[in-house]
Design a protein around this motif. Structure first.
Motif, PDB file in Angstrom:
ATOM      1  N   ARG A  56      27.228  -0.221  -0.395  1.00 52.08           N
ATOM      2  CA  ARG A  56      26.729   1.115  -0.765  1.00 52.08           C
ATOM      3  C   ARG A  56      27.846   1.937  -1.402  1.00 52.08           C
ATOM      4  N   TYR A  57      28.823   1.243  -1.959  1.00 53.79           N
ATOM      5  CA  TYR A  57      29.956   1.966  -2.551  1.00 53.79           C
ATOM      6  C   TYR A  57      29.519   2.670  -3.840  1.00 53.79           C
ATOM      7  N   PRO A  58      30.225   3.747  -4.208  1.00 50.29           N
ATOM      8  CA  PRO A  58      29.852   4.456  -5.444  1.00 50.29           C
ATOM      9  C   PRO A  58      29.947   3.507  -6.645  1.00 50.29           C
ATOM     10  N   CYS A  62      23.990  -4.105 -10.241  1.00 47.32           N
ATOM     11  CA  CYS A  62      23.930  -5.550 -10.448  1.00 47.32           C
ATOM     12  C   CYS A  62      24.252  -5.836 -11.907  1.00 47.32           C
ATOM     13  N   ASP A  63      25.088  -6.855 -12.139  1.00 46.61           N
ATOM     14  CA  ASP A  63      25.426  -7.148 -13.532  1.00 46.61           C
ATOM     15  C   ASP A  63      24.524  -8.233 -14.121  1.00 46.61           C
ATOM     16  N   VAL A  64      23.434  -8.520 -13.410  1.00 47.88           N
ATOM     17  CA  VAL A  64      22.385  -9.379 -13.977  1.00 47.88           C
ATOM     18  C   VAL A  64      21.251  -8.421 -14.359  1.00 47.88           C
ATOM     19  N   VAL A 143      25.982 -15.297   0.946  1.00 47.31           N
ATOM     20  CA  VAL A 143      27.286 -15.856   0.584  1.00 47.31           C
ATOM     21  C   VAL A 143      28.359 -14.768   0.688  1.00 47.31           C
ATOM     22  N   LEU A 144      28.137 -13.663  -0.021  1.00 48.03           N
ATOM     23  CA  LEU A 144      29.138 -12.588  -0.064  1.00 48.03           C
ATOM     24  C   LEU A 144      28.833 -11.647   1.093  1.00 48.03           C
ATOM     25  N   HIS A 145      29.255 -12.065   2.262  1.00 48.49           N
ATOM     26  CA  HIS A 145      28.720 -11.486   3.468  1.00 48.49           C
ATOM     27  C   HIS A 145      29.805 -11.018   4.430  1.00 48.49           C
ATOM     28  N   PRO A 150      42.754  -7.917   3.378  1.00 47.69           N
ATOM     29  CA  PRO A 150      44.014  -8.454   2.854  1.00 47.69           C
ATOM     30  C   PRO A 150      45.090  -8.513   3.932  1.00 47.69           C
ATOM     31  N   GLU A 151      45.942  -9.520   3.803  1.00 47.82           N
ATOM     32  CA  GLU A 151      47.066  -9.587   4.737  1.00 47.82           C
ATOM     33  C   GLU A 151      48.207  -8.782   4.134  1.00 47.82           C
ATOM     34  N   ILE A 152      48.198  -7.500   4.433  1.00 47.76           N
ATOM     35  CA  ILE A 152      49.241  -6.612   3.911  1.00 47.76           C
ATOM     36  C   ILE A 152      49.920  -5.983   5.107  1.00 47.76           C
ATOM     37  N   GLU A 153      51.239  -5.972   5.065  1.00 46.57           N
ATOM     38  CA  GLU A 153      52.020  -5.439   6.186  1.00 46.57           C
ATOM     39  C   GLU A 153      51.603  -4.020   6.553  1.00 46.57           C
ATOM     40  N   GLY A 185      38.296  -6.890  -8.729  1.00 45.31           N
ATOM     41  CA  GLY A 185      37.073  -7.679  -8.909  1.00 45.31           C
ATOM     42  C   GLY A 185      35.945  -6.787  -9.403  1.00 45.31           C
ATOM     43  N   SER A 186      34.746  -7.360  -9.505  1.00 45.59           N
ATOM     44  CA  SER A 186      33.579  -6.598  -9.981  1.00 45.59           C
ATOM     45  C   SER A 186      33.404  -5.317  -9.178  1.00 45.59           C
ATOM     46  N   THR A 187      33.662  -5.412  -7.870  1.00 46.30           N
ATOM     47  CA  THR A 187      33.459  -4.262  -6.997  1.00 46.30           C
ATOM     48  C   THR A 187      34.442  -3.143  -7.332  1.00 46.30           C
ATOM     49  N   GLN A 206      46.405  -3.351  -8.922  1.00 44.37           N
ATOM     50  CA  GLN A 206      45.959  -4.589  -9.574  1.00 44.37           C
ATOM     51  C   GLN A 206      46.948  -5.719  -9.302  1.00 44.37           C
ATOM     52  N   ARG A 207      46.452  -6.809  -8.717  1.00 46.60           N
ATOM     53  CA  ARG A 207      47.319  -7.988  -8.573  1.00 46.60           C
ATOM     54  C   ARG A 207      47.143  -8.886  -9.790  1.00 46.60           C
ATOM     55  N   THR A 208      45.906  -8.964 -10.274  1.00 51.92           N
ATOM     56  CA  THR A 208      45.627  -9.814 -11.435  1.00 51.92           C
ATOM     57  C   THR A 208      44.723  -9.042 -12.394  1.00 51.92           C
ATOM     58  N   ALA A 209      45.104  -9.060 -13.679  1.00 53.13           N
ATOM     59  CA  ALA A 209      44.271  -8.369 -14.677  1.00 53.13           C
ATOM     60  C   ALA A 209      42.962  -9.132 -14.872  1.00 53.13           C
ATOM     61  N   CYS A 294      37.124 -17.484 -16.384  1.00 58.40           N
ATOM     62  CA  CYS A 294      37.738 -18.340 -15.361  1.00 58.40           C
ATOM     63  C   CYS A 294      37.464 -17.698 -13.999  1.00 58.40           C
ATOM     64  N   LYS A 295      37.777 -16.404 -13.884  1.00 57.02           N
ATOM     65  CA  LYS A 295      37.289 -15.628 -12.754  1.00 57.02           C
ATOM     66  C   LYS A 295      35.898 -15.144 -13.144  1.00 57.02           C
ATOM     67  N   ARG A 296      35.169 -14.631 -12.177  1.00 53.64           N
ATOM     68  CA  ARG A 296      33.863 -14.078 -12.539  1.00 53.64           C
ATOM     69  C   ARG A 296      34.075 -12.949 -13.553  1.00 53.64           C
ATOM     70  N   LEU A 297      33.352 -13.058 -14.654  1.00 53.45           N
ATOM     71  CA  LEU A 297      33.526 -12.104 -15.746  1.00 53.45           C
ATOM     72  C   LEU A 297      33.097 -10.706 -15.299  1.00 53.45           C
TER      73      LEU A 297
END
Ligand code: NAP
Length: 491
Positions: A56-58, A62-64, A143-145, A150-153, A185-187, A206-209, A294-297
């Protein structure tokens, strides 16, 4: 193999449906349509909707295209946009469930802890100590459940509000606040686009563009909606066109890393970046170093615009730790925040776990899946007879409609169930040999997909193998239409 045995009366079967998300609702409706009314739907939450109830995030959407992301039997002429927002999708599922009377069949607040196959039946137990039993389990648990944290100190040391994107706290005011978002990610992209206009500051870690495909999301006009309502054939043909475009376009391309369409897609993403991000330093920070898809577009019409606003900041230095006041990055800088959002994805290898699922001869799912989940055709697991999954492991997950996937899978499952109902056998589960062969073929084919072309993503399993259907959608359709009964142990 013939699926009928005319000399005998069909068996009465009781179905236990686990979960009341998109697939669980579908299962109830389809069973009802088939006249198989002895079923129970168990849902641990107090509301149906699965993913759409939880996310329920702002900005959630759906991208379909919505006219494809709808049940084939319940078109919705009222979709507001080509890509409808999450709240509208949640309402859609509630409306459809109500229309078919399925909402009355769902037992809410029922969290299953255990499913055990004993004497030819599935016995299930709940956290509240109650039990039920039935002949067939349909696991529609999603699936996305399970949120991935994250493992962040020192993650807990932050004194502001922190929550995962799928556990959004709507009571926390955001206007005028400094928000940090971890993930791209998409979210995270949707959250960023939605929040930048209303908050004092948004820092995106951002860790990965990501490659971002421009998305055009027009609203449907009242005239269009009334045309869809009055002429269902228009809607049907629109849906068929979108489905064909996805099946023959994108979903064929992603399973062949050499596909020319992927080159076109990457060119469109690159052009989007070049033309729409003005500052050359920011542009380079946003430029991925791996291939598009390669990652979900990511599909977005407004992310680049949002991240260039004066109150938005893209941080690419690694996160060192979380502190009372915010996020400390590896360059020593403290990013002071009021709210920290963890848009860090999901533990996608869980499926119906942590339910303790015990199959034939005491075999535990947790042991069978100790390395990684697998299932023949994403549906059936050896030694777990009469238990079938919707959107199970290694099934189709690309940027296409999981509703279409679940409908095809459900029709397949019903062909297996028919063997039991017509007394051809009492237990159906994929053979070990067929499952091993399916997995070996799948792993080989997965190496040719774009997901295996050199990036990290949630599509990859612990070995770096894409855990997804690696063939065309056309092949998926064909497989689902005609189950290979010889690949099953029928006893
Ligand atoms: P995701 O795609 O798994 O993205 C998680 C993000 O968190 C990634 O950017 C990841 O970085 C980052 N991350 C994870 N751990 C981190 C850490 N310790 N430090 C820094 N960054 C970290 O999750 P998602 O965005 O929730 O999307 C999951 C899926 O949900 C999508 O792929 C899609 O299938 C579905 N979804 C769909 C829609 C839609 O429009 N239909 C919308 C939202 C979600 P790395 O990239 O570096 O790993």
């Amino acid at each position: 193999m013939s699926t009928t045995s005319p000399s005998k009366e069909p068996r009465d079967l009781r179905f236990l449906i686990l979960g009341a998300g998109m697939s669980g609702i579908l299962s109830g409706i389809e069973l009802q349509k088939a006249g198989l009314n002895d079923f129970a739907i168990y849902e641990k939450a107090d509301r149906l909707g699965g993913t759409w109830r939880e996310n329920r995030y702002p900005g959630v959407a759906c991208d379909v295209p919505s006219h494809l992301y709808s049940y084939s039997f319940a078109p919705n002429p009222e979709w507001s946009h080509r890509f409808a927002p999450g709240s509208e999708i949640q309402t859609y599922f509630e409306t459809v469930a109500e229309k078919y009377g399925i909402d009355q069949r769902i037992q809410f607040g029922k969290e299953i802890t255990r499913c055990e196959f004993e004497d030819g039946r599935w016995r299930i137990g709940f956290t509240d100590g109650t039990r039920d039993e039935g002949d067939i389990i349909i696991a529609a648990t999603g699936v996305l459940h399970h949120p991935s944290y994250p493992e962040i100190e020192e993650l807990d040391s932050f004194e502001g509000e922190t929550f995962h994107s799928a556990r959004w706290d709507g009571d926390v005011p955001l206007a005028g606040k400094r928000i940090g978002v971890i993930g791209t990610g998409s979210t995270a992209i949707q959250i960023t686009s939605a929040l930048v206009p209303e908050v004092a500051g948004l820092t995106l870690f951002q860790r990965t563009a990501q490659w971002v495909m421009p998305q055009n999301n027009p609203a449907y006009t009242d005239d269009e909606k009334s045309e869809f309502g009055q002429h269902p054939e228009t809607l049907e043909s629109l849906r068929a066109d979108i489905s064909q475009m996805f099946a023959e376009g994108f979903s064929n391309a992603v399973v062949d890393a050499n596909s020319p369409l992927l080159v076109t897609i990457e060119a469109a993403c690159r052009q989007n970046l070049e033309e729409n991000v003005k500052d050359p330093i920011l542009r380079e920070k946003l430029r991925p170093d791996y291939r598009a898809a390669c990652k979900r577009l990511i599909m977005s019409e407004d992310f680049y615009d949002a991240i260039q606003q004066p109150n938005a900041e893209l941080v690419t230095e690694g996160i060192e730790r979380i502190e009372n006041a915010g996020v400390r990055t590896s360059d020593g800088k403290l990013h002071e925040l009021d709210v920290l959002v963890l848009a860090t994805g999901f533990r996608v290898d869980r499926f119906m776990r942590p339910i303790d699922v015990i199959g034939r001869g005491g075999v535990r799912l947790e042991d069978v899946w100790s390395e990684r989940p697998s299932a023949y055709m994403a549906i059936s697991i050896p030694d777990f007879p009469n238990l079938f999954m919707l959107n199970g492991p290694n099934g189709p997950v690309g940027n296409f409609s999981l509703i279409e996937v679940a409908e095809l899978q459900f029709a397949y499952i019903m062909k297996l169930v028919e063997l039991i109902r017509t007394r051809r056998c009492t237990e159906v589960s994929a053979s070990q040999q067929a499952t091993d062969r399916f997995d070996a073929d799948r792993v080989e084919a997965a190496k040719k997909t774009i997901w295996h072309s050199g990036c990290q993503s949630w599509y990859l399993d612990d070995r770096g193998v894409p855990a997804a259907w690696p063939w065309t959608f056309h092949r998926f359709r064909e497989e689902m239409e005609t189950p290979r009964f010889a690949e099953y142990e029928l006893c």
